[in-house]
Design a protein around this motif. Structure first.
Motif, PDB file in Angstrom:
ATOM      1  N   CYS B  57      12.623  18.929 -22.390  1.00  0.00           N
ATOM      2  CA  CYS B  57      11.829  19.167 -23.597  1.00  0.00           C
ATOM      3  C   CYS B  57      12.060  20.600 -24.091  1.00  0.00           C
ATOM      4  N   ARG B  59      10.144  22.407 -25.726  1.00  0.00           N
ATOM      5  CA  ARG B  59       8.916  23.210 -25.700  1.00  0.00           C
ATOM      6  C   ARG B  59       8.476  23.529 -24.280  1.00  0.00           C
ATOM      7  N   CYS B  60       8.495  22.539 -23.389  1.00  0.00           N
ATOM      8  CA  CYS B  60       7.871  22.722 -22.070  1.00  0.00           C
ATOM      9  C   CYS B  60       8.830  22.539 -20.895  1.00  0.00           C
ATOM     10  N   THR B  62       9.981  19.950 -19.432  1.00  0.00           N
ATOM     11  CA  THR B  62       9.924  18.768 -18.570  1.00  0.00           C
ATOM     12  C   THR B  62      11.007  17.779 -18.975  1.00  0.00           C
ATOM     13  N   CYS B  69       8.838  16.384 -25.842  1.00  0.00           N
ATOM     14  CA  CYS B  69       8.192  15.326 -25.063  1.00  0.00           C
ATOM     15  C   CYS B  69       6.888  14.861 -25.729  1.00  0.00           C
ATOM     16  N   CYS B  72       3.895  17.470 -25.601  1.00  0.00           N
ATOM     17  CA  CYS B  72       4.025  18.594 -26.533  1.00  0.00           C
ATOM     18  C   CYS B  72       3.834  18.131 -27.981  1.00  0.00           C
TER      19      CYS B  72
HETATM   20 ZN   LIG Z   1       7.226  19.092 -23.693  1.00  0.00          ZN
END
Ligand SMILES: [Zn+2]
Ligand SMILES: [Zn+2]
Lengths: 196, 196
Positions: B57, B59-60, B62, B69, B72
């Motif tokens: 992802c 942003r995060c 994962t 994801c 997010c």
């Molecule tokens: Zn994410």
């Protein structure tokens, strides 16, 4: 673990491996995708390739990529002896002793009524036919010394009785290098009965 | 095990899975080829598919199959809180408590100098940038309470100090449902220090 279907499917497939639970499967999937995608691809290819190419030897049932395995095709071996083992790993153990030059029949399992594994699953009809071939003099039963292995050996011995072959069983006894004090009593009892 | 190259390659590849030695790998290969070729094919496909489609992802970090994801992308979550965890499995554990509605940052590992895992490998620059975004008020450090997890939390706390955020750590304490008599002394000591 996260929201990916591909990952969930992979964890599920890894759980199909014997001895792998959901925790191990998740750890394996994380490791492969985060740190070792090369191994993941190698494993995918090795699985596809093995499924496509590995089959059973027409003579002894062990895994091979040819019609007949190298051992069965080896004219220098003693074709008058046939050693019956449960698995290729057991065959390999007997081979490594360097003391046996005959042929093998690999059951690829053992009789196990509770698991629904009967005579057909371990190729007993094929074994009977194989044992009837000209030139064979002795069948050595080298199934494991477990309840199921013993039962399997007993059934095979009964089946081959009428063929006029010598049917023998590996000796039970005290393992080489062990001290009697630490050997279990059943083993000592068997070693007494089978004493030479 | 037998004479097939395809089988030897498969055993070798299975040994690449974490926690799988040569004995387990041989047992797995035998099981798959003798009893469960369907699972072998499913696993091959799941591995190829996951390697091709699972990424991180933006942003995060994962695992996800999209750019961003589901978590997010969920506008209903509290975008003022960011919970830092080591792995997707840890994220999933926090989610299952049902008590956290903020966002996550998944390190996909932990600082581990002995294994050569440094700040770059767990995306700390990305985390710093993420923590600087407008609207974020709190970063909750939920790395494991192991030596490496604690060290990782410490390094992140130091890094985020200057950003004017509230940086918190999960409370250490006595596990719910446990009897003090059976709890280790370090845990009781921490519970005393962190008493409410
Ligand atoms: Zn994410
Ligand atoms: Zn053969």
């Amino acid at each position: 673990m996260a929201d990916t279907h591909a990952l969930a499917t992979l964890v599920q497939a890894l759980k199909g491996l014997p001895g792998v639970g959901v925790k191990s499967a998740s750890r394996m999937a994380f490791h492969l995708l985060q740190h070792d995608r090369a191994t993941a691809m190698q494993l995918a290819q090795a699985l596809s390739h093995a499924v496509a190419h590995v089959r059973h030897c027409e003579r002894c049932h062990t895994f091979t990529e040819a019609d007949i395995c190298d051992t069965c095709a080896d004219a220098s071996r003693d074709h008058s002896q046939l050693c019956v083992v449960e698995t290729p790993a057991d065959q390999s153990a007997v081979e490594r002793t360097g003391t046996y030059r005959g042929l093998y029949f690999v059951l690829m399992g053992k009789l196990s009524p509770l698991d629904g594994i009967g005579p057909h699953d371990i190729g007993l009809a094929k074994l009977r036919q194989r044992a009837s071939e000209e030139g064979l003099r002795e069948v050595i039963l080298a199934t494991n010394f477990t309840a199921e292995g013993e039962a399997t050996a007993h059934v095979i011995a009964e089946m081959l009785k009428s063929l006029g072959l010598r049917v023998t069983r590996l000796a039970r006894g005290v393992p080489a290098g062990s001290e009697l004090e630490y050997v279990d009593l059943g083993t000592i009892a068997h070693a007494l009965v089978d004493r030479r």
